[in-house]
Design a protein around this motif. Structure first.
Motif, PDB file in Angstrom:
ATOM      1  N   ARG A  24     -29.912  18.847  -7.467  1.00  9.01           N
ATOM      2  CA  ARG A  24     -28.582  18.912  -8.059  1.00  9.01           C
ATOM      3  C   ARG A  24     -28.534  18.068  -9.326  1.00  9.01           C
ATOM      4  O   ARG A  24     -29.151  17.011  -9.424  1.00  9.01           O
ATOM      5  CB  ARG A  24     -27.535  18.380  -7.067  1.00  9.01           C
ATOM      6  CG  ARG A  24     -27.510  19.110  -5.724  1.00  9.01           C
ATOM      7  CD  ARG A  24     -27.145  20.571  -5.899  1.00  9.01           C
ATOM      8  NE  ARG A  24     -25.842  20.693  -6.516  1.00  9.01           N
ATOM      9  CZ  ARG A  24     -24.703  20.741  -5.812  1.00  9.01           C
ATOM     10  NH1 ARG A  24     -24.717  20.674  -4.489  1.00  9.01           N
ATOM     11  NH2 ARG A  24     -23.555  20.862  -6.441  1.00  9.01           N
ATOM     12  N   GLU A  25     -27.761  18.519 -10.288  1.00 13.38           N
ATOM     13  CA  GLU A  25     -27.595  17.746 -11.516  1.00 13.38           C
ATOM     14  C   GLU A  25     -26.719  16.524 -11.235  1.00 13.38           C
ATOM     15  O   GLU A  25     -25.707  16.609 -10.534  1.00 13.38           O
ATOM     16  CB  GLU A  25     -26.951  18.595 -12.610  1.00 13.38           C
ATOM     17  CG  GLU A  25     -26.861  17.867 -13.944  1.00 13.38           C
ATOM     18  CD  GLU A  25     -26.282  18.706 -15.057  1.00 13.38           C
ATOM     19  OE1 GLU A  25     -26.351  18.270 -16.222  1.00 13.38           O
ATOM     20  OE2 GLU A  25     -25.754  19.814 -14.759  1.00 13.38           O
ATOM     21  N   CYS A  26     -27.104  15.379 -11.809  1.00  8.57           N
ATOM     22  CA  CYS A  26     -26.355  14.141 -11.558  1.00  8.57           C
ATOM     23  C   CYS A  26     -26.459  13.235 -12.781  1.00  8.57           C
ATOM     24  O   CYS A  26     -27.503  13.158 -13.440  1.00  8.57           O
ATOM     25  CB  CYS A  26     -26.893  13.430 -10.324  1.00  8.57           C
ATOM     26  SG  CYS A  26     -25.913  11.986  -9.792  1.00  8.57           S
TER      27      CYS A  26
ATOM     28  N   ALA B 187     -23.980   4.397  -5.982  1.00  8.15           N
ATOM     29  CA  ALA B 187     -24.437   5.186  -7.128  1.00  8.15           C
ATOM     30  C   ALA B 187     -25.880   5.633  -6.941  1.00  8.15           C
ATOM     31  O   ALA B 187     -26.216   6.803  -7.170  1.00  8.15           O
ATOM     32  CB  ALA B 187     -24.294   4.375  -8.415  1.00  8.15           C
ATOM     33  N   THR B 188     -26.746   4.723  -6.525  1.00  3.47           N
ATOM     34  CA  THR B 188     -28.154   5.091  -6.361  1.00  3.47           C
ATOM     35  C   THR B 188     -28.335   6.061  -5.203  1.00  3.47           C
ATOM     36  O   THR B 188     -29.184   6.959  -5.275  1.00  3.47           O
ATOM     37  CB  THR B 188     -29.021   3.842  -6.148  1.00  3.47           C
ATOM     38  OG1 THR B 188     -28.537   3.084  -5.033  1.00  3.47           O
ATOM     39  CG2 THR B 188     -29.002   2.951  -7.384  1.00  3.47           C
ATOM     40  N   ALA B 189     -27.533   5.922  -4.150  1.00  3.21           N
ATOM     41  CA  ALA B 189     -27.631   6.865  -3.026  1.00  3.21           C
ATOM     42  C   ALA B 189     -27.235   8.266  -3.469  1.00  3.21           C
ATOM     43  O   ALA B 189     -27.888   9.258  -3.095  1.00  3.21           O
ATOM     44  CB  ALA B 189     -26.750   6.397  -1.876  1.00  3.21           C
ATOM     45  N   VAL B 190     -26.181   8.382  -4.253  1.00  5.23           N
ATOM     46  CA  VAL B 190     -25.757   9.692  -4.753  1.00  5.23           C
ATOM     47  C   VAL B 190     -26.828  10.285  -5.657  1.00  5.23           C
ATOM     48  O   VAL B 190     -27.164  11.472  -5.565  1.00  5.23           O
ATOM     49  CB  VAL B 190     -24.404   9.567  -5.495  1.00  5.23           C
ATOM     50  CG1 VAL B 190     -24.099  10.841  -6.281  1.00  5.23           C
ATOM     51  CG2 VAL B 190     -23.283   9.274  -4.507  1.00  5.23           C
ATOM     52  N   PHE B 191     -27.405   9.472  -6.529  1.00  6.09           N
ATOM     53  CA  PHE B 191     -28.432   9.965  -7.447  1.00  6.09           C
ATOM     54  C   PHE B 191     -29.679  10.410  -6.687  1.00  6.09           C
ATOM     55  O   PHE B 191     -30.238  11.484  -6.965  1.00  6.09           O
ATOM     56  CB  PHE B 191     -28.780   8.877  -8.453  1.00  6.09           C
ATOM     57  CG  PHE B 191     -29.534   9.369  -9.662  1.00  6.09           C
ATOM     58  CD1 PHE B 191     -28.859   9.932 -10.730  1.00  6.09           C
ATOM     59  CD2 PHE B 191     -30.908   9.265  -9.727  1.00  6.09           C
ATOM     60  CE1 PHE B 191     -29.551  10.390 -11.853  1.00  6.09           C
ATOM     61  CE2 PHE B 191     -31.610   9.722 -10.833  1.00  6.09           C
ATOM     62  CZ  PHE B 191     -30.925  10.280 -11.902  1.00  6.09           C
ATOM     63  N   ASP B 192     -30.114   9.598  -5.729  1.00  3.35           N
ATOM     64  CA  ASP B 192     -31.297   9.962  -4.941  1.00  3.35           C
ATOM     65  C   ASP B 192     -31.057  11.249  -4.156  1.00  3.35           C
ATOM     66  O   ASP B 192     -31.945  12.107  -4.056  1.00  3.35           O
ATOM     67  CB  ASP B 192     -31.672   8.827  -3.994  1.00  3.35           C
ATOM     68  CG  ASP B 192     -32.231   7.616  -4.721  1.00  3.35           C
ATOM     69  OD1 ASP B 192     -32.586   7.743  -5.910  1.00  3.35           O
ATOM     70  OD2 ASP B 192     -32.300   6.534  -4.099  1.00  3.35           O
ATOM     71  N   TRP B 193     -29.861  11.399  -3.586  1.00  3.48           N
ATOM     72  CA  TRP B 193     -29.530  12.627  -2.857  1.00  3.48           C
ATOM     73  C   TRP B 193     -29.547  13.829  -3.790  1.00  3.48           C
ATOM     74  O   TRP B 193     -30.089  14.888  -3.453  1.00  3.48           O
ATOM     75  CB  TRP B 193     -28.153  12.474  -2.210  1.00  3.48           C
ATOM     76  CG  TRP B 193     -27.628  13.741  -1.626  1.00  3.48           C
ATOM     77  CD1 TRP B 193     -27.911  14.281  -0.407  1.00  3.48           C
ATOM     78  CD2 TRP B 193     -26.716  14.665  -2.250  1.00  3.48           C
ATOM     79  NE1 TRP B 193     -27.239  15.465  -0.228  1.00  3.48           N
ATOM     80  CE2 TRP B 193     -26.508  15.723  -1.348  1.00  3.48           C
ATOM     81  CE3 TRP B 193     -26.062  14.681  -3.487  1.00  3.48           C
ATOM     82  CZ2 TRP B 193     -25.669  16.796  -1.639  1.00  3.48           C
ATOM     83  CZ3 TRP B 193     -25.226  15.747  -3.784  1.00  3.48           C
ATOM     84  CH2 TRP B 193     -25.040  16.784  -2.859  1.00  3.48           C
ATOM     85  N   ALA B 194     -28.962  13.666  -4.982  1.00  2.00           N
ATOM     86  CA  ALA B 194     -28.926  14.770  -5.936  1.00  2.00           C
ATOM     87  C   ALA B 194     -30.333  15.182  -6.343  1.00  2.00           C
ATOM     88  O   ALA B 194     -30.647  16.385  -6.411  1.00  2.00           O
ATOM     89  CB  ALA B 194     -28.114  14.368  -7.162  1.00  2.00           C
TER      90      ALA B 194
ATOM     91  N   THR C 276     -30.405  13.452 -14.089  1.00  4.74           N
ATOM     92  CA  THR C 276     -31.397  14.348 -13.515  1.00  4.74           C
ATOM     93  C   THR C 276     -30.849  15.766 -13.589  1.00  4.74           C
ATOM     94  O   THR C 276     -29.705  16.016 -13.218  1.00  4.74           O
ATOM     95  CB  THR C 276     -31.747  13.970 -12.058  1.00  4.74           C
ATOM     96  OG1 THR C 276     -32.758  14.849 -11.558  1.00  4.74           O
ATOM     97  CG2 THR C 276     -30.553  14.016 -11.135  1.00  4.74           C
ATOM     98  N   PRO C 277     -31.636  16.711 -14.126  1.00  2.00           N
ATOM     99  CA  PRO C 277     -31.159  18.084 -14.215  1.00  2.00           C
ATOM    100  C   PRO C 277     -31.183  18.753 -12.853  1.00  2.00           C
ATOM    101  O   PRO C 277     -31.791  18.260 -11.902  1.00  2.00           O
ATOM    102  CB  PRO C 277     -32.154  18.730 -15.178  1.00  2.00           C
ATOM    103  CG  PRO C 277     -33.415  17.941 -14.981  1.00  2.00           C
ATOM    104  CD  PRO C 277     -32.982  16.533 -14.677  1.00  2.00           C
TER     105      PRO C 277
END
Length: 243
Positions: A54-56, A42-49, A20-21
């Motif tokens: 935030r890029e992730c 991993a999914t929690a970090v991506f959803d937060w980003a 995600t950019p």
């Protein structure tokens, strides 16, 4: 979550990833041994980003999750090459690496390769050098002779294999016997009830890192996975403050 895409390496390996950019530095999550980007952290970090703009970048190592390949062929060197290729292809600026268990070993190896692009590290029960301290003399003898070692798996029905190729490469990638030339901010989160990776290892890692900006965060009742709601909330707070 975005749908997975695939990055083709020159030798034909197809590595599954989600990106995600957003604003930087880019956050790159590194799963643990036999884990993948569908895990809870991993999914929690991506959803937060995504929510924070935030890029992730998430990915599955070859032989894991949705990526091509045989797990028996996986090594730290091979997976480091894959992560570097995806970072170069999809992340233009600096990166923060978040490594869980074995991913915490891989983040150190990647950090050394990234040089000035490395903006920070967050380890979750980081397990550098576990081919050394995590195997018995008998297991080492079997692995050195080319025999796969199987151990009971508390997280699933199938035993956990350690393949000779991974072990041999891991022994060549050990870091804890000398200073680790990383100077970026580092946060190490570790549960003191972790049955798999001793929490004292994070203290040893802290001492070996050249950076002066290292914090070790101990969770007295935390297990190895650190996937409870409170554990994930701590991870996201730590990541937000660092990145």
């Amino acid at each position: 979550m975005t749908d997975p895409r695939f990055h083709a390496l020159p030798d034909g390996r197809r590595i599954a990833y989600r990106h995600t950019p957003g604003s930087g530095p880019a956050i790159v999550f590194l799963p643990g041994y036999m884990s993948d980007m569908a895990g809870g952290k991993a999914t929690a970090v991506f959803d937060w980003a995504m929510a924070e703009g935030r890029e992730c970048l998430l990915l599955d190592y070859s032989g894991c999750g949705l990526s091509d390949g045989d797990f028996a062929d996986g090594t730290l060197s091979r997976w480091r090459e894959e992560v570097l290729a995806l970072i170069d292809a999809h992340c233009a600026g600096p990166v923060v690496l978040v490594g869980s268990s074995m991913g915490g070993w891989l983040m150190l190896l990647l950090g050394l390769a990234l040089g000035d692009r490395l903006a920070g590290l967050v380890g979750i029960a980081a397990a550098p050098d576990f081919t050394e301290w995590g195997t018995t003399p008998g297991q080492k003898a079997d692995l050195a002779a080319g025999r796969t070692v199987f151990e009971d798996n508390p997280y699933g029905p199938e035993p956990t294999p350690t393949h000779p190729l991974f072990w041999t490469d891991g022994q060549a990638q050990r870091l804890l016997e000398s200073a680790i030339a990383l100077t970026c901010p580092v946060r190490l989160i570790h549960g003191q009830a972790d049955p798999d990776v001793p929490w004292e290892l994070s203290l040893r890692l802290s001492a070996q890192l050249r950076s002066d900006d290292v914090q070790v965060i101990l969770i007295k009742d935390g297990d190895h996975r650190l996937s409870r709601d409170g554990d994930i909330a701590l991870l996201l707070r730590t990541l937000a403050a660092l990145a």
